[in-house]
Design a protein around this motif. Sequence first.
Motif, mmCIF file in Angstrom:
data_model
loop_
_atom_site.group_PDB
_atom_site.id
_atom_site.type_symbol
_atom_site.label_atom_id
_atom_site.label_comp_id
_atom_site.label_asym_id
_atom_site.label_seq_id
_atom_site.Cartn_x
_atom_site.Cartn_y
_atom_site.Cartn_z
ATOM 1 N N LEU A 229 -51.315 -46.072 -17.728
ATOM 2 C CA LEU A 229 -52.748 -46.102 -17.431
ATOM 3 C C LEU A 229 -53.275 -44.705 -17.734
ATOM 4 C CD1 LEU A 229 -55.330 -47.368 -16.345
ATOM 5 C CD2 LEU A 229 -54.543 -46.874 -14.029
ATOM 6 N N VAL A 230 -53.999 -44.574 -18.821
ATOM 7 C CA VAL A 230 -54.450 -43.259 -19.277
ATOM 8 C C VAL A 230 -55.610 -42.795 -18.411
ATOM 9 C CG1 VAL A 230 -55.343 -41.928 -21.215
ATOM 10 C CG2 VAL A 230 -53.717 -43.793 -21.628
ATOM 11 N N VAL A 231 -55.406 -41.703 -17.722
ATOM 12 C CA VAL A 231 -56.422 -41.159 -16.824
ATOM 13 C C VAL A 231 -56.585 -39.684 -17.146
ATOM 14 C CG1 VAL A 231 -56.993 -40.653 -14.431
ATOM 15 C CG2 VAL A 231 -55.873 -42.801 -14.998
ATOM 16 N N ARG A 232 -57.814 -39.266 -17.325
ATOM 17 C CA ARG A 232 -58.096 -37.859 -17.580
ATOM 18 C C ARG A 232 -58.990 -37.320 -16.475
ATOM 19 N NH1 ARG A 232 -54.416 -38.625 -19.851
ATOM 20 N NH2 ARG A 232 -53.841 -38.387 -22.034
ATOM 21 N N ASN A 233 -59.314 -36.041 -16.570
ATOM 22 C CA ASN A 233 -60.031 -35.411 -15.457
ATOM 23 C C ASN A 233 -61.486 -35.834 -15.359
ATOM 24 O OD1 ASN A 233 -61.148 -34.088 -17.581
ATOM 25 N ND2 ASN A 233 -60.678 -32.027 -16.879
ATOM 26 N N ASP A 234 -61.957 -36.675 -16.250
ATOM 27 C CA ASP A 234 -63.328 -37.169 -16.143
ATOM 28 C C ASP A 234 -63.342 -38.648 -15.757
ATOM 29 O OD1 ASP A 234 -62.275 -38.137 -18.470
ATOM 30 O OD2 ASP A 234 -63.693 -37.130 -19.789
ATOM 31 N N ASP A 293 -50.338 -34.814 -14.182
ATOM 32 C CA ASP A 293 -51.434 -33.842 -14.322
ATOM 33 C C ASP A 293 -52.763 -34.520 -14.651
ATOM 34 O OD1 ASP A 293 -50.867 -34.659 -16.870
ATOM 35 O OD2 ASP A 293 -50.847 -32.648 -17.749
ATOM 36 N N ALA A 294 -52.907 -35.772 -14.239
ATOM 37 C CA ALA A 294 -54.104 -36.543 -14.586
ATOM 38 C C ALA A 294 -55.394 -35.891 -14.098
ATOM 39 C CB ALA A 294 -53.993 -37.954 -14.013
ATOM 40 N N ALA A 295 -55.341 -35.187 -12.986
ATOM 41 C CA ALA A 295 -56.561 -34.596 -12.416
ATOM 42 C C ALA A 295 -57.063 -33.400 -13.209
ATOM 43 C CB ALA A 295 -56.306 -34.187 -10.970
ATOM 44 N N THR A 296 -56.215 -32.846 -14.078
ATOM 45 C CA THR A 296 -56.613 -31.650 -14.816
ATOM 46 C C THR A 296 -56.467 -31.789 -16.324
ATOM 47 O OG1 THR A 296 -54.375 -30.731 -14.568
ATOM 48 C CG2 THR A 296 -56.006 -30.129 -12.897
ATOM 49 N N SER A 297 -55.734 -32.776 -16.798
ATOM 50 C CA SER A 297 -55.442 -32.870 -18.231
ATOM 51 C C SER A 297 -56.688 -33.236 -19.036
ATOM 52 C CB SER A 297 -54.348 -33.917 -18.482
ATOM 53 O OG SER A 297 -54.777 -35.198 -18.056
ATOM 54 N N THR A 298 -56.779 -32.670 -20.216
ATOM 55 C CA THR A 298 -57.895 -32.965 -21.115
ATOM 56 C C THR A 298 -57.432 -33.383 -22.505
ATOM 57 O OG1 THR A 298 -58.049 -30.644 -21.792
ATOM 58 C CG2 THR A 298 -59.425 -31.323 -19.945
ATOM 59 N N ASP A 299 -56.132 -33.278 -22.790
ATOM 60 C CA ASP A 299 -55.660 -33.562 -24.138
ATOM 61 C C ASP A 299 -55.813 -35.044 -24.475
ATOM 62 O OD1 ASP A 299 -52.917 -35.139 -23.988
ATOM 63 O OD2 ASP A 299 -52.862 -33.652 -22.373
ATOM 64 N N GLN A 300 -55.889 -35.310 -25.772
ATOM 65 C CA GLN A 300 -55.939 -36.690 -26.259
ATOM 66 C C GLN A 300 -54.821 -36.937 -27.275
ATOM 67 O OE1 GLN A 300 -59.953 -38.274 -27.092
ATOM 68 N NE2 GLN A 300 -60.668 -36.230 -26.542
#
Length: 517
Positions: A229-234, A293-300
């Motif tokens: 489940l792909v989750v990013r900081n936004d 690191d889902a709460a801070t990661s931004t990479d794609q």
Amino acid sequence: MMYKLTKTKKALTLMLATFMLFAVLMSGCGSNDGAASGKDKTAAGDKTAVKNENTEDKGKPYEIMWYTIGSPQKDIPDVMEELSKYTKEKINATVKMTQFNWGDDYNNKMNVIISSGEPYDLCFTCSWANQYLPNVARNAFLPVDDLLKEYGKGIIESENPLFLEANKVNGKLYAIPVNKELSAQSRWLFNKTLVEKYKLDISKPLTLEELEPMLRTVKEGEKDIGDLLVVRNDFNLPRQADDYEWAAGTSIPMVVPMSTKDYKVIEYFEQPDVLKSLDTMRKYFNAGYIRKDAATSTDQDYKKTGKWFVRIGGWLPGADQIWSREEKDPVVSTPITGDLYISGSQLSGSMIAISATSKNPEKSMEFLNLLNTDKFVRNMVDSGIENVHYKMENGKQIDLEKGTNDYNMPSFSLGNRFICNLYQDDPDDLWDQYKSFNDSGIKSPILGFNSNLDGVKKEVAALSNIHAEFYRPIVTGTVDYKSYLPKYMDKMNSNGYDAVKKELQKQIDEWKAANGK
């Protein structure tokens, strides 16, 4: 310099982002019709370009400094140099674009630039990044109404008027919205290769909870997968993004339900459906379905490696093709909800503002007029240089290697999408599909309401900082929300939450009465 205005690109790059709807959703653009010399014949929309008679037009070109969002692209200097040759002839201006990365990188750098009073001309702003309403409250942007009338007539003629009206604050507009989809449907985006490999059924809408058997199956079968489940900081919680309108911007959890009858402002994190989703997200995090690191990661990086399974996006016509173009594996999607809402956050989901520090706002508006009416300008900014980054075949676009690797821009952030090129796999009637899609949306009950919280701006700033500290860890399942939510709300209550809520409710009540709701 002479230019051949060929049919240029349409790179609808959708991103999860979108989003208010979940952060980040990216999209694409349409087609051109005909080719001509830049001097002999104008592209569609050029007829509205302003010929400013100021003495400066006869002198040194004005350099427009433009800050925008997205993964910084290698070939931006080359594209801007080529674009500037054209804009210099048209409006005696050149363009310098600086791109800051998604998430906190863009927000933090723009905050420093704005706070310092550094002169610049244009910037990307919206409901979820470099946020529009807080920046209006801090007088960071110029009102553009008079500039539009004199230097942006083409924008007025081409833009869906709902975008312009819905983003006015106290009767004034402070940014030019991107003319695009009015609504977006919340969707699960799946890696098609994995869906087919494991014979998964995505033929019907799926709740967050209904993903669990699929997540478990793929986790067991794909030992080296990067993201399930792909989750990013936004990240925004699924479903609830469609059910609530964030009434004071997405940094303060005060919402009005889409189904409201009384127009009362309520606390987002007190709602039973929101708490249910938080339970599920925490469960998924502990099960290893969400990266640590889902709460801070931004990479794609997952887009290039194909090591992902499912994420959230905001769907619109042609979206599956748009996502598939960007990634190693094709993308397929299914709805989270069947409803289409036209929300204020969606209508303010992509805009370009003129800075209050701009040394030449008139020239900045002239450029925005070109960006929204001139197909040559719009498609070069979006897709790069023809026959370098892309080529045209049979009136439709095909990206070249440099277009894929060195100039791949988030199209949704760059201006009027309806004058961008169609891709080879786009239907010929894509823009007609968009219009039908837009017509089917259900309007938010507070569409057209924009708060002015200048009277409580100190409290708003404090609440925004607290929200930035707690929100992402909570909604990504990174922390136990049952212990973090009380800390979050205690801090909110100690820093003026009630005062802001009271002022917000007062303004909604006044707006409701004035509009006969």
